[in-house]
Design a protein around this motif. Structure first.
Motif, PDB file in Angstrom:
ATOM      1  N   SER A 330       0.844  -1.195   0.000  1.00  0.00           N
ATOM      2  CA  SER A 330       0.000   0.000   0.000  1.00  0.00           C
ATOM      3  C   SER A 330       0.878   1.243   0.000  1.00  0.00           C
ATOM      4  O   SER A 330       2.058   1.188   0.321  1.00  0.00           O
ATOM      5  CB  SER A 330      -0.922   0.006   1.230  1.00  0.00           C
ATOM      6  OG  SER A 330      -0.148   0.033   2.427  1.00  0.00           O
ATOM      7  N   GLY A 331       0.273   2.359  -0.401  1.00  0.00           N
ATOM      8  CA  GLY A 331       0.961   3.638  -0.334  1.00  0.00           C
ATOM      9  C   GLY A 331       1.494   4.104  -1.665  1.00  0.00           C
ATOM     10  O   GLY A 331       0.783   4.738  -2.435  1.00  0.00           O
ATOM     11  N   PHE A 332       2.726   3.791  -1.950  1.00  0.00           N
ATOM     12  CA  PHE A 332       3.417   4.278  -3.149  1.00  0.00           C
ATOM     13  C   PHE A 332       2.822   3.641  -4.409  1.00  0.00           C
ATOM     14  O   PHE A 332       2.560   2.442  -4.442  1.00  0.00           O
ATOM     15  CB  PHE A 332       4.898   3.929  -3.043  1.00  0.00           C
ATOM     16  CG  PHE A 332       5.780   4.559  -4.090  1.00  0.00           C
ATOM     17  CD1 PHE A 332       6.337   5.806  -3.879  1.00  0.00           C
ATOM     18  CD2 PHE A 332       6.057   3.894  -5.276  1.00  0.00           C
ATOM     19  CE1 PHE A 332       7.165   6.381  -4.833  1.00  0.00           C
ATOM     20  CE2 PHE A 332       6.873   4.459  -6.236  1.00  0.00           C
ATOM     21  CZ  PHE A 332       7.434   5.708  -6.018  1.00  0.00           C
ATOM     22  N   ASP A 333       2.639   4.441  -5.459  1.00  0.00           N
ATOM     23  CA  ASP A 333       2.093   3.957  -6.723  1.00  0.00           C
ATOM     24  C   ASP A 333       3.232   3.372  -7.560  1.00  0.00           C
ATOM     25  O   ASP A 333       4.037   4.103  -8.127  1.00  0.00           O
ATOM     26  CB  ASP A 333       1.415   5.112  -7.465  1.00  0.00           C
ATOM     27  CG  ASP A 333       0.672   4.644  -8.701  1.00  0.00           C
ATOM     28  OD1 ASP A 333       0.513   3.417  -8.881  1.00  0.00           O
ATOM     29  OD2 ASP A 333       0.255   5.506  -9.501  1.00  0.00           O
ATOM     30  N   LEU A 334       3.296   2.069  -7.640  1.00  0.00           N
ATOM     31  CA  LEU A 334       4.419   1.379  -8.265  1.00  0.00           C
ATOM     32  C   LEU A 334       4.274   1.268  -9.775  1.00  0.00           C
ATOM     33  O   LEU A 334       3.180   1.084 -10.308  1.00  0.00           O
ATOM     34  CB  LEU A 334       4.568  -0.025  -7.679  1.00  0.00           C
ATOM     35  CG  LEU A 334       5.031  -0.123  -6.231  1.00  0.00           C
ATOM     36  CD1 LEU A 334       4.744  -1.521  -5.688  1.00  0.00           C
ATOM     37  CD2 LEU A 334       6.524   0.199  -6.121  1.00  0.00           C
ATOM     38  N   GLU A 335       5.418   1.327 -10.455  1.00  0.00           N
ATOM     39  CA  GLU A 335       5.538   0.905 -11.845  1.00  0.00           C
ATOM     40  C   GLU A 335       6.155  -0.493 -11.845  1.00  0.00           C
ATOM     41  O   GLU A 335       6.404  -1.063 -10.788  1.00  0.00           O
ATOM     42  CB  GLU A 335       6.406   1.891 -12.628  1.00  0.00           C
ATOM     43  CG  GLU A 335       5.670   3.097 -13.152  1.00  0.00           C
ATOM     44  CD  GLU A 335       4.693   2.757 -14.280  1.00  0.00           C
ATOM     45  OE1 GLU A 335       4.917   1.729 -14.969  1.00  0.00           O
ATOM     46  OE2 GLU A 335       3.716   3.496 -14.464  1.00  0.00           O
ATOM     47  N   HIS A 336       6.430  -1.022 -13.035  1.00  0.00           N
ATOM     48  CA  HIS A 336       7.065  -2.347 -13.093  1.00  0.00           C
ATOM     49  C   HIS A 336       8.472  -2.280 -12.482  1.00  0.00           C
ATOM     50  O   HIS A 336       8.841  -3.105 -11.651  1.00  0.00           O
ATOM     51  CB  HIS A 336       7.126  -2.824 -14.545  1.00  0.00           C
ATOM     52  CG  HIS A 336       7.603  -4.244 -14.691  1.00  0.00           C
ATOM     53  ND1 HIS A 336       6.874  -5.319 -14.254  1.00  0.00           N
ATOM     54  CD2 HIS A 336       8.745  -4.750 -15.205  1.00  0.00           C
ATOM     55  CE1 HIS A 336       7.535  -6.442 -14.504  1.00  0.00           C
ATOM     56  NE2 HIS A 336       8.673  -6.122 -15.076  1.00  0.00           N
ATOM     57  N   HIS A 337       9.275  -1.276 -12.901  1.00  0.00           N
ATOM     58  CA  HIS A 337      10.628  -1.068 -12.363  1.00  0.00           C
ATOM     59  C   HIS A 337      10.633   0.180 -11.495  1.00  0.00           C
ATOM     60  O   HIS A 337      10.173   1.247 -11.920  1.00  0.00           O
ATOM     61  CB  HIS A 337      11.648  -0.904 -13.497  1.00  0.00           C
ATOM     62  CG  HIS A 337      11.742  -2.100 -14.404  1.00  0.00           C
ATOM     63  ND1 HIS A 337      12.262  -3.304 -13.988  1.00  0.00           N
ATOM     64  CD2 HIS A 337      11.384  -2.268 -15.707  1.00  0.00           C
ATOM     65  CE1 HIS A 337      12.231  -4.170 -14.996  1.00  0.00           C
ATOM     66  NE2 HIS A 337      11.691  -3.576 -16.041  1.00  0.00           N
ATOM     67  N   ASN A 338      11.164   0.053 -10.271  1.00  0.00           N
ATOM     68  CA  ASN A 338      11.169   1.162  -9.310  1.00  0.00           C
ATOM     69  C   ASN A 338      12.500   1.183  -8.572  1.00  0.00           C
ATOM     70  O   ASN A 338      13.070   0.125  -8.268  1.00  0.00           O
ATOM     71  CB  ASN A 338      10.046   0.977  -8.281  1.00  0.00           C
ATOM     72  CG  ASN A 338       8.694   0.716  -8.930  1.00  0.00           C
ATOM     73  OD1 ASN A 338       7.929   1.627  -9.183  1.00  0.00           O
ATOM     74  ND2 ASN A 338       8.398  -0.558  -9.198  1.00  0.00           N
ATOM     75  N   VAL A 339      12.979   2.396  -8.271  1.00  0.00           N
ATOM     76  CA  VAL A 339      14.215   2.544  -7.511  1.00  0.00           C
ATOM     77  C   VAL A 339      13.968   3.520  -6.376  1.00  0.00           C
ATOM     78  O   VAL A 339      13.473   4.639  -6.602  1.00  0.00           O
ATOM     79  CB  VAL A 339      15.373   3.065  -8.387  1.00  0.00           C
ATOM     80  CG1 VAL A 339      16.665   3.105  -7.569  1.00  0.00           C
ATOM     81  CG2 VAL A 339      15.551   2.198  -9.631  1.00  0.00           C
TER      82      VAL A 339
END
Length: 539
Positions: A330-339
């Motif tokens: 929950s919380g952060f809106d993820l993409e496929h690749h994240n750093v």
């Protein structure tokens, strides 16, 4: 391309390939397509090498590489093996290359569309930063163009030979690849914002190195990624399976669950392998798709260790702490690749150099089910934002670590501390993973066991110093008939480079055999002259 009918006339003495990593699979597919008898021997039960999946709480989670670039090169390899890439894997090009986050200092997406990236950088850090990104992109592209065919896609060349390939008249081009300037310093000429310097410095870690010690030449990695990142349905394991299928269709024999114990040498030439069970298999050529250190340190026999100079332990590339997770978030809106970047990048590499994982790490997270090509309702993450589906997702999270898995034991307490530090890096940017966290943690200890003689180094030799790329082993060894392929050899680490290494190794086998056949034909008095197979009709 050499004509197929001419290639089929080539000497069919067997080729043994040790290891079904991407490089070994490519060599098997290409050589079997040329009509050679190929036997690939793999100690594990499945293909892929570092490309693998592990069961985590009932879900198969990718435990190896997750970034797929250089699609045209892979397409060309499939075509050379008589197949089409798109017939074997389903690919989706990513709009967002990666999402980057710095606690309360903002989030930045880079895009496949260059102009969208320029605009995003400008909105993130201002007009000067946008101009800096444009100048950086031009320089990275220029470096790539200079060494693409002269080095990356060719056999290994030491500086004099490389200068010849580039052209002695292009001395300026040799200076332009900046072999004597560190990446970190070169980035300072483009970016005053420390966040952007940190973002683009991270590309050095793609080959297991520090941006503070890697030459600026490696800025070319940013250009490679900017040309496109693709997601493969089923993960990169699907690519390994596809290469296996092509190799089998072309006639290659693949034996899983069997280990090679020794490469047998006779009169200075590799002539057979002995399996761990004692079986001996004769071969005209042997390609070793293990880490080159395994040869150099005698893991394939005392005589085979003469093939390569051993790499000092201090020259090893990075290892990693890798969490394979099946959990809700929950919380952060993820993409496929994240750093998720640390707030002290220099300290990260000091910690690693001191022999431990970083206290405040940068964490790479691949949300394996995000951006997938599966239609609804099979993939509930296609359109849902984080936290709205209420279902577990598969994640792979990587934190860089030292390659000391053969000399240091990571205790249960240290593993717990590393997990807590990793989660803190995500929490600072607003991402929460469920607690307790269903996961498996793979440390340098496990990698050292999987890839013997490496200490868990995942990228071969570190690219530190101007000469590092030239010191990486090439496909030919000092023993005739014994070749190397894989991410530890030239041209480098990563799925596309490992594939290119397999292609280069197969070309070396074909070239050396053709030369031998041509020599024997010329040695015969009389008779009809026959064209070399290497000068057959072009397709």
């Amino acid at each position: 391309m050499v004509g197929y009918s001419m290639e089929r006339r080539l000497d069919s003495n067997p080729v043994i390939i040790i290891g079904a990593g991407i490089g070994g699979l490519v060599s098997a597919a290409l050589l079997s397509a040329r009509g050679l008898a190929v036997t690939l021997i793999e100690k594990e039960a499945t293909p892929g090498g570092k490309v693998r999946q592990l069961d985590v709480d009932g879900a198969m989670v990718d435990g190896g590489p997750t970034v797929f670039t250089m699609r045209p090169e892979l397409s060309a390899i499939f075509e050379a093996a008589g197949a089409q890439l798109d017939d074997h894997v389903t690919l989706e090009k990513a709009d967002v290359l990666a999402r980057h986050a710095w606690d309360d200092r903002g989030t930045l997406d880079l895009y496949a569309d260059h102009e969208k990236s320029v605009d995003a950088v400008g909105r993130f850090a201002g007009l000067d930063a946008a101009k800096g990104y444009q100048s950086f992109s031009r320089e990275a592209e220029n470096i790539y163009n200079i060494i693409e065919h002269s080095f990356l896609k060719n056999t290994k060349a030491y500086p004099p030979a490389l200068m010849w390939r580039v052209g002695w008249w292009r001395m300026g081009a040799m200076n332009a690849i900046k072999p004597y300037t560190s990446m970190w310093k070169a980035l300072g000429a483009h970016f005053s914002d420390p966040r952007l310097r940190q973002l683009f410095g991270r590309y050095a870690t793609y080959c297991g190195s520090s941006p503070y010690e890697t030459p600026a030449t490696l800025m070319l990695i940013a250009h490679v990624e900017a040309q496109g990142v693709w997601k493969i349905k089923g993960g990169i394991s699907a690519l390994a399976k596809a290469l296996e299928n092509v190799a089998r269709r072309n006639g290659a024999t693949i034996r899983y669950g069997e280990a090679v114990g020794e490469v047998l040498i006779k009169n200075g030439k590799a002539h057979a392998v002995r399996l761990a069970n004692g079986e001996v298999i004769e071969a005209a050529s042997v390609i070793c798709n293990a880490d080159p250190s395994a040869l150099a340190y005698g893991l394939f026999g005392e005589r085979a260790r003469d093939a390569l100079r051993p790499m000092p332990e201090e020259k090893r590339s990075l290892s990693a702490m890798v969490w394979l997770i099946n959990a809700k978030s929950s919380g952060f809106d993820l993409e496929h690749h994240n750093v998720f970047f640390s707030d002290d990048y220099a300290r990260e590499f000091r910690d690693i150099k001191a022999g431990g994982p970083p206290v405040s790490p940068t964490s790479y997270l691949c949300a394996l089910d995000r951006g997938a090509e599966l239609p609804e309702p099979d993939n509930p993450y296609k359109t849902d934002k984080i936290g709205t589906s209420g279902k577990a997702e598969r994640f792979q999270i990587i934190v860089n670590a030292p390659a000391n898995g053969d000399s240091k034991t990571y205790s249960a307490q240290e593993r717990e501390t590393c997990t807590r530090n990793m989660l803190d890096s995500l929490n600072k940017c607003g991402l929460e993973l469920e607690h307790p966290l269903p996961h498996k943690l793979v440390t340098p200890n496990e990698f050292a066991k999987l890839f013997p003689a490496t200490g868990g180094a995942l990228y071969g030799r570190a690219s530190h110093g101007w000469a590092a790329s030239f010191l990486r082993p090439g496909c030919r060894t000092r023993i005739k008939g014994l070749y190397c392929a894989g991410g530890g050899t030239h041209p480098g680490a990563g799925v596309p480079m490992a594939a290119l290494s397999g292609k280069i190794a197969s070309e070396a086998v074909l070239s050396d055999r053709a030369s031998k056949l041509w020599y024997h034909r010329k040695a015969i008095n009389g008779g009809m002259s026959t064209r070399s197979v290497m000068t057959g009709n072009s397709a």
